[in-house]
Design a protein around this motif. Structure first.
Motif, PDB file in Angstrom:
ATOM      1  N   GLY A  41       9.659  44.808  51.937  1.00 35.60           N
ATOM      2  CA  GLY A  41       8.783  45.149  52.755  1.00 35.60           C
ATOM      3  C   GLY A  41       7.570  43.820  52.908  1.00 35.60           C
ATOM      4  N   GLU A 101       4.773  44.600  53.826  1.00 38.55           N
ATOM      5  CA  GLU A 101       3.541  45.134  53.464  1.00 38.55           C
ATOM      6  C   GLU A 101       3.218  44.826  51.971  1.00 38.55           C
ATOM      7  N   GLY A 106      13.368  49.353  53.752  1.00 38.93           N
ATOM      8  CA  GLY A 106      14.351  48.701  54.537  1.00 38.93           C
ATOM      9  C   GLY A 106      15.605  48.985  55.028  1.00 38.93           C
ATOM     10  N   ASP A 152      14.294  46.480  59.179  1.00 40.45           N
ATOM     11  CA  ASP A 152      14.798  47.039  57.972  1.00 40.45           C
ATOM     12  C   ASP A 152      16.078  46.174  57.874  1.00 40.45           C
ATOM     13  N   ASP A 160      10.572  41.086  54.912  1.00 40.08           N
ATOM     14  CA  ASP A 160      11.458  41.679  55.873  1.00 40.08           C
ATOM     15  C   ASP A 160      12.199  40.546  56.470  1.00 40.08           C
TER      16      ASP A 160
HETATM   17 MG    MG Z   1       9.489  48.554  55.380  1.00 35.11          MG
END
Ligand code: MG
Ligand code: AMP
Length: 408
Positions: free
Chosen positions: A192, A194, A259, A266, A234
């Motif tokens: 991810g 983030e 993901g 994803d 990602d």
């Molecule tokens: Mg994600």
């Protein structure tokens, strides 16, 4: 949608126990036995004294029954670790220490406390004679050969987790090496854009990667080694780059978190599909509906959801049984108990795993939820010591009704 049981059975059907290896006993704590262990000799191996005292012929003591004093000559001194060479004749005794082999002819030990030779200082020489005033029964204070177990007895079973006391018994039986299953090796990937590592300050929009820690520790606690792959961005390149290490290291299982949903970013799903096989399932459960299973360059792969509580529950429900199978373990490590709900519990009809605190009163377990059941609310998992299992199809559990719970 698959039921939890169907999904778990499908996954488990792809795994079998790892090969066995022979390890030095000192390395075997918490490892899984790969064979039944048969005793090579009796325990105790020889008749030995359970007290510091005097080895005697019980028949010599019967005269003491009327409180008259019996006096025996002391013909030998037998410390622990020595092999007695005497054979006691009538009227003879031998001083003997705890654990020392009982001499031939003797059939009982009278403790020093019951004799006129009640000296406790180390280094006291054996007396010429010993006397006492009580009857001694044959067998008294003797740990007879084979009373604990016999040569040929199966003392531990294949699939057993070796506990400290098991290692002690294996040592008593002389095993320097033990055949155990190889530790499963599990690669762990978070994914991810983030996510940032702990130690790196958060900037707007970012959160710390917590799954690497929680799931990594679960893997280790389940008796497997973790290969930490870190956090993938990602992008296809980032996911592929990190997963390559799992392939190179020839792990037994790849676990990822996040993901694998239907989001536009994803990429785990896409990368697995491109380089292996992907079964993407929606499992009839809460939390953690999306569950991915497949293989990546031939390595089994389980994709857990990203939300921290969903990932944890997914581990307990699907990954732990896989690790138990891989490690050759026969009994599950998680206990389930019946608990009585202390509050009304609502569900949406999916098989639900709800965080709860259990207290026990008069042998009955009572459970209360630990807070809101959002799948990102890790605090409520921290405060919980059980996961209540609300069966599929149940939308309301009234106060006082019993449900199964997994104790954490
Ligand atoms: Mg994600
Ligand atoms: P995703 O499966 O990528 O849609 O992620 C679902 C949610 O889980 C999002 O809120 C993510 O930020 C969060 N999440 C995913 N991976 C992790 C992780 N390793 N640690 C903490 N939160 C995560």
């Amino acid at each position: 949608m698959l039921s939890v049981t169907e999904a778990r059975e499908r996954i488990l059907s792809h795994f079998q126990a790892t090969a066995e290896e022979s390890l030095p006993l000192i390395e075997c704590a918490n490892r899984i036995l790969a064979v039944d262990v048969t005793a090579p000799h009796d325990l105790p191996l020889f008749d030995n004294s359970s007290m510091d005292g005097f080895a005697i012929r019980a028949s010599d003591s019967s005269i003491g029954a009327d409180a008259s004093r019996v006096t025996l000559s002391v013909v030998a001194d037998i410390p622990a670790g020595s092999a007695p060479t005497v054979t006691l004749a009538q009227g003879q005794s031998a001083r003997i220490m705890t654990g020392a082999q009982v001499p031939a002819g003797a059939d009982a030990v009278i403790p020093i406390e019951d004799t006129d030779s009640n000296f406790h200082e180390a280094g006291t020489a054996a007396p010429q004679t010993v006397s006492f005033t009580r009857t001694v029964k044959a067998g008294e204070n003797i740990r007879a050969r084979g009373t604990d177990l016999h040569a040929g007895d199966v003392v531990l079973r294949k699939g057993h987790i070796l506990k400290p006391q098991d290692l002690g018994l294996l040592a008593m039986l002389g095993f320097a090496n033990v055949k155990v299953h190889k530790k499963p090796r599990v690669a762990l990937l978070s994914s991810g854009d983030e996510l940032v590592e702990v130690g790196t300050p958060l900037t707007p929009g970012k959160v710390h990667d917590s799954n690497s820690y929680a799931i990594g520790a679960l893997i280790q606690n389940a008796g497997a080694d973790v290969l930490r792959l870190g956090v993938a961005k990602d992008t296809r390149q980032s996911v592929e780059g990190l997963l390559q290490k799992a392939v190179n290291e020839n792990v037994d299982l790849i676990i990822t978190s996040a993901g694998v949903s239907v989001g536009a970013f994803d990429f785990v799903k896409e990368v697995i599909e491109a380089n292996g096989k992907m079964d993407f399932w929606r499992v009839h459960m809460r939390p953690g509906k999306p569950l991915a299973f497949g293989e990546y360059f031939g390595k089994p792969f389980i994709g857990l959801p990203g939300n921290p509580v969903s990932a944890f529950v997914g581990f307990e429900v699907f990954v732990r049984p896989v690790l138990e199978r891989l490690s050759g373990q026969l009994d599950g490590t998680r206990q389930t108990v019946k608990v009585r709900c202390e509050e009304e519990v609502l569900s949406d009809g999916r098989e639900s795993y709800l965080r709860a605190k259990v207290r026990t009163e008069n042998g009955i377990h009572f459970a209360k939820l630990t807070g809101h059941q959002g799948s990102g609310n890790l605090l409520s998992l921290v405060q919980a010591d059980a996961l209540l299992i609300i069966p599929a199809g149940v939308k309301c559990v009234p106060v006082g009704r019993e449900v199964e719970a997994i104790l954490l």
